[in-house]
Design a protein around this motif. Sequence first.
Motif, PDB file in Angstrom:
ATOM      1  N   UNK A  79       0.859  -1.189   0.000  1.00  0.00           N
ATOM      2  CA  UNK A  79       0.000   0.000   0.000  1.00  0.00           C
ATOM      3  C   UNK A  79       0.895   1.240   0.000  1.00  0.00           C
ATOM      4  N   UNK A  80       0.920   1.930  -1.114  1.00  0.00           N
ATOM      5  CA  UNK A  80       1.851   3.042  -1.268  1.00  0.00           C
ATOM      6  C   UNK A  80       1.154   4.381  -1.514  1.00  0.00           C
ATOM      7  N   UNK A 118       5.080   2.368  -8.423  1.00  0.00           N
ATOM      8  CA  UNK A 118       5.121   2.562  -6.974  1.00  0.00           C
ATOM      9  C   UNK A 118       5.458   4.005  -6.629  1.00  0.00           C
ATOM     10  N   UNK A 119       6.488   4.544  -7.277  1.00  0.00           N
ATOM     11  CA  UNK A 119       6.898   5.920  -6.992  1.00  0.00           C
ATOM     12  C   UNK A 119       5.795   6.905  -7.340  1.00  0.00           C
ATOM     13  N   UNK A 120       5.101   6.669  -8.447  1.00  0.00           N
ATOM     14  CA  UNK A 120       4.013   7.566  -8.848  1.00  0.00           C
ATOM     15  C   UNK A 120       2.870   7.509  -7.835  1.00  0.00           C
ATOM     16  N   UNK A 121       2.620   6.327  -7.276  1.00  0.00           N
ATOM     17  CA  UNK A 121       1.578   6.184  -6.256  1.00  0.00           C
ATOM     18  C   UNK A 121       1.950   6.977  -5.003  1.00  0.00           C
ATOM     19  N   UNK A 122       3.224   6.885  -4.615  1.00  0.00           N
ATOM     20  CA  UNK A 122       3.700   7.636  -3.446  1.00  0.00           C
ATOM     21  C   UNK A 122       3.571   9.135  -3.691  1.00  0.00           C
ATOM     22  N   UNK A 222      -4.322   0.834  10.222  1.00  0.00           N
ATOM     23  CA  UNK A 222      -2.927   1.186  10.516  1.00  0.00           C
ATOM     24  C   UNK A 222      -2.285   1.993   9.392  1.00  0.00           C
ATOM     25  N   UNK A 223      -2.846   1.912   8.183  1.00  0.00           N
ATOM     26  CA  UNK A 223      -2.287   2.674   7.064  1.00  0.00           C
ATOM     27  C   UNK A 223      -3.062   3.973   6.796  1.00  0.00           C
ATOM     28  N   UNK A 224      -4.070   4.273   7.613  1.00  0.00           N
ATOM     29  CA  UNK A 224      -4.819   5.525   7.431  1.00  0.00           C
ATOM     30  C   UNK A 224      -3.851   6.699   7.467  1.00  0.00           C
TER      31      UNK A 224
END
Length: 346
Positions: A79-80, A118-122, A222-224
């Motif tokens: 989850x990124x 992944x980087x674009x999602x971040x 936990x990822x909120x």
Amino acid sequence: MTQNTSLSYRDAGVDIDAGDALVDRIKPMAKKTLRDGVLGGIGGFGALFEVPKRYKEPVLVSGTDGVGTKLKLAFELNRHDTVGQDLVAMSVNDILVLGAESLFFLDYFACGKLDVDTAASVVGGIAKGCELAGCALIGGETAEMPGMYPAGEYDLAGFAVGVVEKSKAIDGKSIQPGDVVLGLASSGAHSNGYSLVRKIIERSNPDMNAPFDGERSLADVVMAPTRIYVKQVLATMEKVAIKGMAHITGGGLLENVPRVLPENTVAEIQKAAWPRPKLFDWMQQEGNVAEKEMHRTFNCGIGLVIVVAAADAEAAMAELKAQGEAVYNIGVIRARQGDEAQTVVV
């Protein structure tokens, strides 16, 4: 491969084409964050920003932070899309407590091998955080460093710059006994205490995708992403005098609130004054974590603390609620006795 073979940067593990592709993906995201003052776009050696002319005595305020070991869960859960908002929140909320408006943000993304998706999602999460804070994503750095990071992992750092009118900077010096302590609800553990969060998850070994809190799984909870309070609090400051603020990050309530208190005062906080999110009850039970350790490690449901005069408390709460915040009257400021701790949770 012989010594005479021609080597390229790609052979060494750095893909310039992937970096260029990421920049192309980032540009429209950054464009959505543009605001008054930006004088140049993404891609230059530096970024130009003009301080808004409405400030008569502008004082620049800066902050920097990372996301910490919450990234480990992002890798494990794949989850990124939310850790970028965490990154922005940690810095813009920090400079907010001085009364500063966020102007612009820079990010640093480092990895062993660049995965563009992944980087674009971040970066998409970073751009969303900037929109929520009203600041421009004005630049950054993507560093591909073979051998420095395990496959699939990366690190993040962020840098925010804001501005406050010199006469309106908030330093907590006017806080006195009788003032009221307000707490704004957090969205979860935000981005702090995750080494302990991960340890508890490792011990408990829960089903991360099972229902946990209503329709949300433990992974969702936990990822909120960290809540960003900037626009709501700045709007409140236009109507109500705020004496001091504390962003509840590493160190929890016990160690962050004292950072804005005069030495002769104590914030006495009533833990029954707000509903503690299920996540913290679960972690305390599964990890057998002592109550004091909970308040020294986690925000326990309060992400930002605001101190106002008692006469202004009702108006401040009404305005913050109008701005969409869940706000609670969580305590009072009183005189300090000897060398007692400056925050007491009772």
